[in-house]
Design an enzyme around this catalytic site. Structure first.
Site, PDB file in Angstrom:
ATOM      1  N   SER A 193       0.741  -1.341  -0.002  1.00  0.00           N
ATOM      2  CA  SER A 193      -0.011   0.051  -0.040  1.00  0.00           C
ATOM      3  C   SER A 193       0.895   1.380   0.086  1.00  0.00           C
ATOM      4  O   SER A 193       1.752   1.654  -0.795  1.00  0.00           O
ATOM      5  CB  SER A 193      -1.092   0.006   1.226  1.00  0.00           C
ATOM      6  OG  SER A 193      -1.914   0.870   0.937  1.00  0.00           O
TER       7      SER A 193
ATOM      8  N   ASP B  47      -2.447   6.236  -4.165  1.00  0.00           N
ATOM      9  CA  ASP B  47      -1.186   5.532  -3.519  1.00  0.00           C
ATOM     10  C   ASP B  47      -0.833   4.410  -4.392  1.00  0.00           C
ATOM     11  O   ASP B  47      -1.547   4.235  -5.545  1.00  0.00           O
ATOM     12  CB  ASP B  47      -1.567   4.974  -1.961  1.00  0.00           C
ATOM     13  CG  ASP B  47      -2.469   4.024  -1.726  1.00  0.00           C
ATOM     14  OD1 ASP B  47      -3.140   3.960  -2.880  1.00  0.00           O
ATOM     15  OD2 ASP B  47      -2.491   3.326  -0.907  1.00  0.00           O
TER      16      ASP B  47
ATOM     17  N   ASP C  79      -1.004   1.221  -4.677  1.00  0.00           N
ATOM     18  CA  ASP C  79      -1.826   0.043  -5.225  1.00  0.00           C
ATOM     19  C   ASP C  79      -3.306   0.830  -5.536  1.00  0.00           C
ATOM     20  O   ASP C  79      -4.267   0.123  -5.884  1.00  0.00           O
ATOM     21  CB  ASP C  79      -2.146  -0.938  -4.383  1.00  0.00           C
ATOM     22  CG  ASP C  79      -2.573  -0.770  -3.131  1.00  0.00           C
ATOM     23  OD1 ASP C  79      -2.362   0.540  -2.194  1.00  0.00           O
ATOM     24  OD2 ASP C  79      -3.346  -1.393  -2.508  1.00  0.00           O
TER      25      ASP C  79
ATOM     26  N   ASP D  97      -5.704   2.281  -3.946  1.00  0.00           N
ATOM     27  CA  ASP D  97      -6.971   2.007  -3.193  1.00  0.00           C
ATOM     28  C   ASP D  97      -7.396   3.173  -2.166  1.00  0.00           C
ATOM     29  O   ASP D  97      -8.510   3.179  -1.655  1.00  0.00           O
ATOM     30  CB  ASP D  97      -6.802   0.592  -2.474  1.00  0.00           C
ATOM     31  CG  ASP D  97      -5.757   0.670  -1.250  1.00  0.00           C
ATOM     32  OD1 ASP D  97      -4.867   1.612  -1.085  1.00  0.00           O
ATOM     33  OD2 ASP D  97      -5.835  -0.331  -0.437  1.00  0.00           O
TER      34      ASP D  97
END
Length: 577
Positions: A150, A303, A305, A307
């Site tokens: 993340s 960010d 990834d 999400d």
């Protein structure tokens, strides 16, 4: 620092076991150089396969992200799947972000699944976390894995495991997977020999299906048509968002999107930022500079990834300011409920979800608009679990949490910055069409519902000693509940670990009816809510402060904000006393 017995035992297992020569040589070098602190952190325990999977620093060792910890996790997950679905065809989906080694770790994960006779749907290139969740649901997979840490610093990587509903595992399945991983006592039990016959590749066809389906959720297409040339600046912060956010904005109808070129290329070293986290002001600097240069209307940044999403808007003085996760979530949910109301789409069967550490403003908005509100533990997996339990019974509109994660519609079971970016842009068009900025819309919400102000204070405690310090801090708060916080008397204590709520005035105790979680919540007579929670993914203890006060008119906004900021400062002083 001397190595303890259990650490030495793990080191010797790696030196004498079926590990590659390069790994063994790295361990020997650390031993020869007496790097005992590093060796202890790398080997003092096995990297724990927690309820969300794995997350840790990359390197050699049982407490690090590497081929062997990834392989062990995947073998354990394979064993769980083979036991849960005996005699059935089992398929999984795998994706990865832009972090260093994410593509390599994804290949290792595919190798082990395929060697266990499990069909693997493998993305040919990096893709966002929400697309993985969508893919699991679309293809009828039994599980999925996303290789990502993340928004953690570049030294980290992670392994997020998903169930057949497209959400991260929750009880009892999380414990069953963890038990299978823990049961693997030797690396020789891990099947690393890839079976190409079990690998199926997926790519842009899934992107197109996802974009098509999220675009159908759009509520305010007429407003977008009139405001299609809104100036939007977007940064993927060197991550996966570049693959889908521009496409989503275009599909919704926005024609004037500027990409922050310095951050557009996926790069696991994150060269332009210290932390690739849109919650950090520093990570948003380049995007805000570009916005100022072109006089943009909205700034979006995701960010690695994709999400989480952070946004910046213009205040009444024309200056760009960052909104926090609670403000964006409140704005989004207020917008969606308002737009649904105006279109006559609310039937009384809809609901919204946020978490126990997210602003109370969302619940207040839902109550006034007559939409059912649910609260879950921290972590989007709990939101996803509740969505799955209510599927076919009630209509999920939106959900969110203070850590910059939101979801609109029920296509996925995790926070989704792709759909969030599209809807934040749509929301901006909706208010612009009514002659209002997002900033003005936010202040109007505060005038209507009261001003809520939140802050998150994180204290980092690294390594074995840090974990012990965090535990001691939580024990102290349990043993000695603060009497006053920010000048307001503490009247209620919620202990989610002990599953009880105590009225500190009457002494009455009642059951909370949440899954157990190491969270303490202090509630004061003025409605302040302060939560203490050790992070499940980082070496941190987090304090979530939420305070509120009436806002009688928009002109009082800055003075009221200053007052509430001072209250939060006093609360943190009280907590550290």
């Amino acid at each position: 620092m001397q190595l303890d017995q259990s650490t030495e035992t793990r080191i010797n297992q790696w030196l004498n076991g079926n590990y590659d020569l390069d790994t063994k040589n790295q361990i020997r070098t650390l031993l020869e150089n007496n790097e005992n602190t590093e060796l202890t952190d790398a080997f003092y325990k096995n990297l724990e396969f927690g309820t969300g999977g794995l997350r840790g620093i990359m390197g050699v060792g049982s407490n690090r992200m590497n081929k062997y910890t990834i392989g062990t996790a995947t073998q354990g997950l394979s064993n769980y799947l083979l036991k849960k679905y005996p005699g059935q065809k089992i398929s999984v989906a795998i994706s990865h972000d832009s972090r260093n080694n994410s593509d390599y770790f994804a290949q290792i994960t595919a190798d082990v699944f395929s060697a266990n006779g499990i069909e693997v749907h493998f993305f040919t290139a990096l893709r966002p976390t929400p697309l993985l969740s969508f893919t699991i649901r679309e293809l009828g997979c039994k599980s999925g894995v996303m290789l990502t840490a993340s928004h953690n610093p570049k030294e980290y990587n992670g392994y997020k495991a998903y169930g057949e509903d497209g959400g991260q595992f929750t009880s009892p399945d999380d414990k069953l997977v963890m038990a299978e991983v823990a049961a693997i006592k030797s690396i020789d039990e891990v099947k690393f020999d890839r079976d190409e016959a079990n690998i199926k590749f997926i790519g842009e066809e899934m992107d197109e299906l996802y974009i098509h389906k999220i675009t159908k959720l759009s509520v305010s297409q007429d407003a977008i048509k009139r405001q299609k040339d809104l100036k939007i600046v977007y940064s993927p912060i060197h991550g996966t968002g570049i693959t889908l956010v521009p496409k989503a904005l275009e599909s919704f109808g926005f024609t004037n999107v500027s990409i922050v070129e310095e951050q557009s290329k996926p790069d696991g070293n994150f060269p332009t930022v210290v932390y690739p986290n849109p919650e950090e002001k520093e990570a948003m600097t380049l995007a805000m500079n570009k916005a100022k240069a072109i006089d943009a209307d909205l700034v979006l940044a995701t960010d690695p990834d994709a999400d989480r999403v952070g946004i910046a808007v213009k205040n009444n003085k024309g200056e760009f300011i960052l909104l926090n996760g609670n403000q964006t979530g409140s704005l989004l949910i207020n917008y969606i409920l308002t737009a649904w109301q105006e279109k006559g789409k609310l039937t009384g069967n809809e609901y919204v979800i946020s978490t126990v550490v997210t602003t109370g403003l969302i619940e207040a908005i839902c109550q006034k608009k007559g939409v059912e509100y649910f609260s879950t533990l921290t972590g989007f997996k709990w939101i996803g679990k509740l969505m799955t339990s209510l599927e076919g019974k009630k209509k999920f509109i939106a959900g969110g949490e203070e850590s910059y994660g939101y979801l609109i519609g029920d296509l996925v079971r995790d926070k989704d910055a792709i759909i969030s970016c599209a809807f934040i842009a749509e929301m901006t068009a909706f208010y612009a069409d009514k002659g209002s900025s997002l900033y003005q819309a936010m202040i109007n919400i505060y005038v209507e519902y009261g001003m809520y102000k939140e802050d998150l204070v994180s204290i980092t405690k690294k390594g074995k000693s840090g974990a012990e310090e965090i535990k001691a801090m939580m024990n102290k708060f349990r043993d000695r509940t603060p009497l006053n916080l920010g000048g307001s008397k503490v009247i209620k204590l919620k202990d989610y670990e002990l599953d009880k709520e105590t009225d500190l005035i009457s002494g009455q105790v009642k059951k909370l009816d949440f899954p157990k979680s190491d969270v303490l919540q202090f509630i004061t007579e003025d409605g302040y809510v302060v939560s203490a929670r050790p992070s499940g993914t980082e070496p941190k203890i987090k304090f979530y402060c939420s305070v509120q006060a009436p806002l009688n008119k928009a002109a009082d906004f800055e003075a009221t904000e200053a007052k509430l900021n001072n209250t939060i400062k006093n609360i943190m002083t009280d907590l550290q006393a």
